[in-house]
Motif scaffolding. Structure first.
Motif, PDB file in Angstrom:
ATOM      1  N   PHE A  58       0.821  -1.217   0.000  1.00 61.80           N
ATOM      2  CA  PHE A  58       0.000   0.000   0.000  1.00 61.80           C
ATOM      3  C   PHE A  58       0.856   1.269   0.000  1.00 61.80           C
ATOM      4  O   PHE A  58       0.366   2.358  -0.311  1.00 61.80           O
ATOM      5  CB  PHE A  58      -0.884  -0.034   1.251  1.00 61.80           C
ATOM      6  CG  PHE A  58      -1.943   1.023   1.353  1.00 61.80           C
ATOM      7  CD1 PHE A  58      -2.756   1.362   0.279  1.00 61.80           C
ATOM      8  CD2 PHE A  58      -2.162   1.673   2.565  1.00 61.80           C
ATOM      9  CE1 PHE A  58      -3.748   2.328   0.395  1.00 61.80           C
ATOM     10  CE2 PHE A  58      -3.146   2.640   2.698  1.00 61.80           C
ATOM     11  CZ  PHE A  58      -3.945   2.971   1.603  1.00 61.80           C
ATOM     12  N   LYS A  61       0.831   4.362  -2.522  1.00 57.26           N
ATOM     13  CA  LYS A  61      -0.307   5.269  -2.399  1.00 57.26           C
ATOM     14  C   LYS A  61      -0.130   6.196  -1.193  1.00 57.26           C
ATOM     15  O   LYS A  61      -0.453   7.380  -1.257  1.00 57.26           O
ATOM     16  CB  LYS A  61      -1.618   4.476  -2.302  1.00 57.26           C
ATOM     17  CG  LYS A  61      -1.943   3.679  -3.557  1.00 57.26           C
ATOM     18  CD  LYS A  61      -3.232   2.901  -3.405  1.00 57.26           C
ATOM     19  CE  LYS A  61      -3.602   2.194  -4.712  1.00 57.26           C
ATOM     20  NZ  LYS A  61      -2.630   1.164  -5.096  1.00 57.26           N
ATOM     21  N   VAL A  64       2.342   9.061  -2.184  1.00 59.79           N
ATOM     22  CA  VAL A  64       1.871  10.144  -3.061  1.00 59.79           C
ATOM     23  C   VAL A  64       0.741  10.948  -2.429  1.00 59.79           C
ATOM     24  O   VAL A  64       0.344  11.981  -2.972  1.00 59.79           O
ATOM     25  CB  VAL A  64       1.411   9.610  -4.440  1.00 59.79           C
ATOM     26  CG1 VAL A  64       2.547   8.901  -5.149  1.00 59.79           C
ATOM     27  CG2 VAL A  64       0.178   8.719  -4.325  1.00 59.79           C
ATOM     28  N   ALA A  65       0.251  10.504  -1.286  1.00 59.35           N
ATOM     29  CA  ALA A  65      -0.908  11.138  -0.660  1.00 59.35           C
ATOM     30  C   ALA A  65      -0.522  12.041   0.512  1.00 59.35           C
ATOM     31  O   ALA A  65      -1.363  12.360   1.349  1.00 59.35           O
ATOM     32  CB  ALA A  65      -1.893  10.076  -0.179  1.00 59.35           C
ATOM     33  N   TRP A 150      -7.872   3.653   4.296  1.00 61.08           N
ATOM     34  CA  TRP A 150      -8.242   4.593   3.241  1.00 61.08           C
ATOM     35  C   TRP A 150      -9.396   5.489   3.708  1.00 61.08           C
ATOM     36  O   TRP A 150      -9.358   6.711   3.528  1.00 61.08           O
ATOM     37  CB  TRP A 150      -8.641   3.831   1.976  1.00 61.08           C
ATOM     38  CG  TRP A 150      -8.684   4.658   0.723  1.00 61.08           C
ATOM     39  CD1 TRP A 150      -9.400   5.804   0.511  1.00 61.08           C
ATOM     40  CD2 TRP A 150      -7.967   4.407  -0.486  1.00 61.08           C
ATOM     41  NE1 TRP A 150      -9.185   6.277  -0.753  1.00 61.08           N
ATOM     42  CE2 TRP A 150      -8.313   5.441  -1.386  1.00 61.08           C
ATOM     43  CE3 TRP A 150      -7.106   3.402  -0.900  1.00 61.08           C
ATOM     44  CZ2 TRP A 150      -7.804   5.503  -2.676  1.00 61.08           C
ATOM     45  CZ3 TRP A 150      -6.600   3.465  -2.180  1.00 61.08           C
ATOM     46  CH2 TRP A 150      -6.934   4.498  -3.058  1.00 61.08           C
ATOM     47  N   ARG A 154      -9.022   9.437   4.308  1.00 61.82           N
ATOM     48  CA  ARG A 154      -9.888  10.366   3.569  1.00 61.82           C
ATOM     49  C   ARG A 154     -10.538  11.361   4.525  1.00 61.82           C
ATOM     50  O   ARG A 154     -10.553  12.570   4.271  1.00 61.82           O
ATOM     51  CB  ARG A 154     -10.954   9.596   2.801  1.00 61.82           C
ATOM     52  CG  ARG A 154     -11.953  10.515   2.062  1.00 61.82           C
ATOM     53  CD  ARG A 154     -13.058   9.705   1.418  1.00 61.82           C
ATOM     54  NE  ARG A 154     -12.541   8.868   0.358  1.00 61.82           N
ATOM     55  CZ  ARG A 154     -13.063   7.693   0.009  1.00 61.82           C
ATOM     56  NH1 ARG A 154     -14.099   7.204   0.676  1.00 61.82           N
ATOM     57  NH2 ARG A 154     -12.562   7.006  -0.985  1.00 61.82           N
TER      58      ARG A 154
END
Length: 213
Positions: A58, A61, A64-65, A150, A154
């Motif tokens: 994971f 991701k 880049v987040a 996730w 978020r």
């Protein structure tokens, strides 16, 4: 987990040696980003390997987040390095071989006196080490899936980033006025960098290129 460590509380800013034997503070590793923190049993536990293999998959991701991740384990230095390498982790592993975190958080796994580990936990922390969510992983199904993380990330990112939705009233006006403070990344570079980037984009566009700011 001791009772004062709960959603909304500030997690202790532990300072521990990492896999390169450099002393690191959690706040330093976090910066102004969300942080996934795993409190792990150690290299000997197959459940830890499975969770950390999934986190390693994971990780692109996460990277880049604008999100950080760290693992604290009761392993000593060389075993810590082996654990990190065996799962292909690219983030800092911190050694709590003295059981400082285990004792301070009251998470001794007393059912395993041979290894004396921490009860595994995974936390999602907002900037400032503010607790958003806590998962107790003594049983493997108590650990968060990638989907759980996730959703947590978020919610956290939506809360902490003023530019989450570029249609939010006032954002375009701030940008046009040269105020980059609500825009993550741009807030560190400043208006001068933004102007330079826009100029490069304009030059590329005028010469037939596709570069934009």
């Amino acid at each position: 987990m001791r009772s004062d460590v709960q959603p909304g509380a500030t997690f202790p800013d532990y300072e521990l040696p990492d896999h390169e034997n450099v002393t690191r503070k959690l706040s330093e590793l976090q910066g102004d980003d969300p942080l996934i923190l795993t409190l792990a049993r150690g290299h000997y536990c197959p459940k830890e390997h499975q969770q950390h293999l999934e986190l390693a998959a994971f990780y692109p991701k996460i990277a880049v987040a604008y999100t950080q991740i760290a693992t604290i384990t009761t392993d000593e230095h060389h075993t810590l390095q082996e654990f990190r390498a065996s799962v292909g982790a690219q983030w800092p592993f911190l050694s709590d071989s003295e059981r400082t975190v285990q004792k301070d958080l009251d998470i001794q796994e007393y059912t395993d006196p041979e290894n004396d580990p921490m009860i595994p936990h995974t936390l999602v922390l907002k900037p400032g080490l503010v607790v958003h969510s806590i998962y107790n992983g003594y049983w493997f199904w108590g650990r968060p899936s990638v989907v759980d993380l996730w959703h947590d990330l978020r919610d956290v990112t939506r809360e902490i980033r003023p530019d989450w939705d570029l249609s939010t009233p006032g954002l375009r006006e701030a940008w046009d006025a040269g105020d980059t403070s609500p825009f993550h990344g741009w807030d560190k570079r400043g208006a001068g960098s933004r102007t330079a980037a826009e100029s490069r984009g304009y030059v590329a566009a005028s010469s037939g290129g596709s570069e934009s700011s």
